[in-house]
Design an enzyme around this catalytic site. Sequence first.
Site, PDB file in Angstrom:
ATOM      1  N   GLY A  73      70.038 142.481  22.868  1.00 57.96           N
ATOM      2  CA  GLY A  73      68.772 142.687  21.882  1.00 57.96           C
ATOM      3  C   GLY A  73      67.820 141.379  22.192  1.00 57.96           C
ATOM      4  O   GLY A  73      66.773 141.679  22.335  1.00 57.96           O
ATOM      5  N   ASN A 153      67.333 141.175   9.334  1.00 60.44           N
ATOM      6  CA  ASN A 153      68.848 141.122   9.396  1.00 60.44           C
ATOM      7  C   ASN A 153      69.657 140.452   8.307  1.00 60.44           C
ATOM      8  O   ASN A 153      70.916 140.653   8.006  1.00 60.44           O
ATOM      9  CB  ASN A 153      69.083 140.505  10.708  1.00 60.44           C
ATOM     10  N   THR A 239      72.639 144.783  39.143  1.00 61.95           N
ATOM     11  CA  THR A 239      73.427 146.220  39.232  1.00 61.95           C
ATOM     12  C   THR A 239      73.487 146.913  37.824  1.00 61.95           C
ATOM     13  O   THR A 239      74.020 145.921  37.072  1.00 61.95           O
ATOM     14  CB  THR A 239      74.579 145.915  39.897  1.00 61.95           C
ATOM     15  N   CYS A 328      74.938 126.229  10.051  1.00 60.26           N
ATOM     16  CA  CYS A 328      75.313 124.728  10.119  1.00 60.26           C
ATOM     17  C   CYS A 328      74.935 124.298  11.457  1.00 60.26           C
ATOM     18  O   CYS A 328      75.485 124.619  12.334  1.00 60.26           O
ATOM     19  CB  CYS A 328      76.951 124.511  10.221  1.00 60.26           C
TER      20      CYS A 328
HETATM   21  C1  LIG Z   1      71.638 140.988  16.431  1.00 57.43           C
HETATM   22  C2  LIG Z   1      70.109 140.784  16.592  1.00 57.43           C
HETATM   23  C3  LIG Z   1      69.205 140.474  17.703  1.00 57.43           C
HETATM   24  C4  LIG Z   1      70.098 139.817  18.873  1.00 57.43           C
HETATM   25  O1  LIG Z   1      70.589 141.202  19.595  1.00 57.43           O
HETATM   26  P1  LIG Z   1      71.881 140.755  20.526  1.00 57.43           P
HETATM   27  O2  LIG Z   1      72.356 141.895  21.412  1.00 57.43           O
HETATM   28  O3  LIG Z   1      72.925 140.106  19.926  1.00 57.43           O
HETATM   29  O4  LIG Z   1      71.212 139.716  21.300  1.00 57.43           O
HETATM   30  C5  LIG Z   1      67.756 140.373  17.807  1.00 57.43           C
HETATM   31  N1  LIG Z   1      67.275 140.765  16.550  1.00 57.43           N
HETATM   32  C6  LIG Z   1      67.920 141.233  15.223  1.00 57.43           C
HETATM   33  C7  LIG Z   1      67.070 141.520  14.318  1.00 57.43           C
HETATM   34  C8  LIG Z   1      69.270 141.255  15.342  1.00 57.43           C
HETATM   35  O5  LIG Z   1      69.871 141.553  14.324  1.00 57.43           O
END
Ligand SMILES: *Cc1c(COP(=O)(O)O)cnc(C)c1O
Length: 397
Positions: A73, A153, A239, A328
Amino acid sequence: MNTKRVYMDYAATTPVKPEVLQEMLPYFTENFGNPSSLYSFSDETKEAIITARKKIAHAINADKSEIYFTGSGSEADNWAIKGIAMEHKNKGNHIITTKIEHHAVINTCKYLEKNGFEITYLPVNEEGFISIEDLQLAITDKTILVSIMFANNEIGTLEPIKKIGELCRERKIFFHTDAVQAVGHVNIDVEDMKIDLLSMSGHKFYGPKGIGALYVRRGVKLENLIHGGSQERGKRASTENIASIVGIGKAIEIATEELELESERLKNLSEKLTISIVDKIPYTKINGPTRNKRLPGNVNLSFIGVEGEALLLDLDLDGIYASTGSACASGATEPSHVLLAIGLQSELAHGSLRLTIGVGTTEEDIDYVAKKLSSIVERIRKISPSWKAFIEKKDKK
Ligand SMILES: *Cc1c(COP(=O)(O)O)cnc(C)c1O
């Protein structure tokens, strides 16, 4: 020794579903062909990638040619923002985002700021929503990109994505949304919502870690992030991670099938969890918006006079795994940028707890967590100077 384990950190990551793992396994062993090879042995892996791409496209109402696999992500966010910035820098150097984005977006924007771009970080209200008027006012003739998250999040806020999309389309500005928390959990339609770029991540909806995808609307041009071979139609070299691609495809298929029922179930459980905690623990503050305006499985609370870290350690002893708003950093705990942005006092932001529930969560877990939490908070408050100060001040009034 406590043997009960209750995982309430599904926003941090989720387990791979057994059906997902089953589909992935053959691609580690017998079906290992490199999809770029010409012999027929690789047909199976080529087909598997096409199937996964179709499943992802189907889930968000896109076309399979608009889906690109990434390593995470975070990579999808980096690519969307840097890719648009690099490709369109001659048109303008201004990007609009918010104060409550994930660090994958915020730190990418900070990096661009050091490299000649101007970034506007929109404020949010006490529930975490941006205002469309603020967005409208922030747009200049130099604005090339708006990047606003689909769902937060930490506090679960579902931003007004369709309204943002419509405004950006009208003003001919690209619109990227970090939908990592939303995909597989709420309905997404990139056509209807007028989204140009959308990031997702497999491990947030019961797929594997280390695989993500970026939706790029047809016709939208962006510079590559990873240069090399001609994989992903020349847009993302390396790949293919076939097993994980198969995994994210299967995971999104299952999540889409189960979305309606599961999101209702989670909304009810979240509500029950919130109500029973608020009932049991005086001076609890609920952070984030109400039921239908937040992620189904997200609960975020603050307790006056309680440090989040102390809370997490005590919960851990009772086998409860949750998360706090503070991170932290070099010995000093910084309150979460999201909680500060919604106007929480630093002290309350320090005493916050995020409980995120998911597929394994039961009614019994909810009762267990509410009960344990209330005795932990009571215990911490008994020895908390800030709780004592709060009570004394209150009694004086
Ligand atoms: C977890 C998260 C990401 C990062 O995704 P990864 O696959 O862990 O790099 C980015 N944006 C939000 C809102 C997330 O919750």
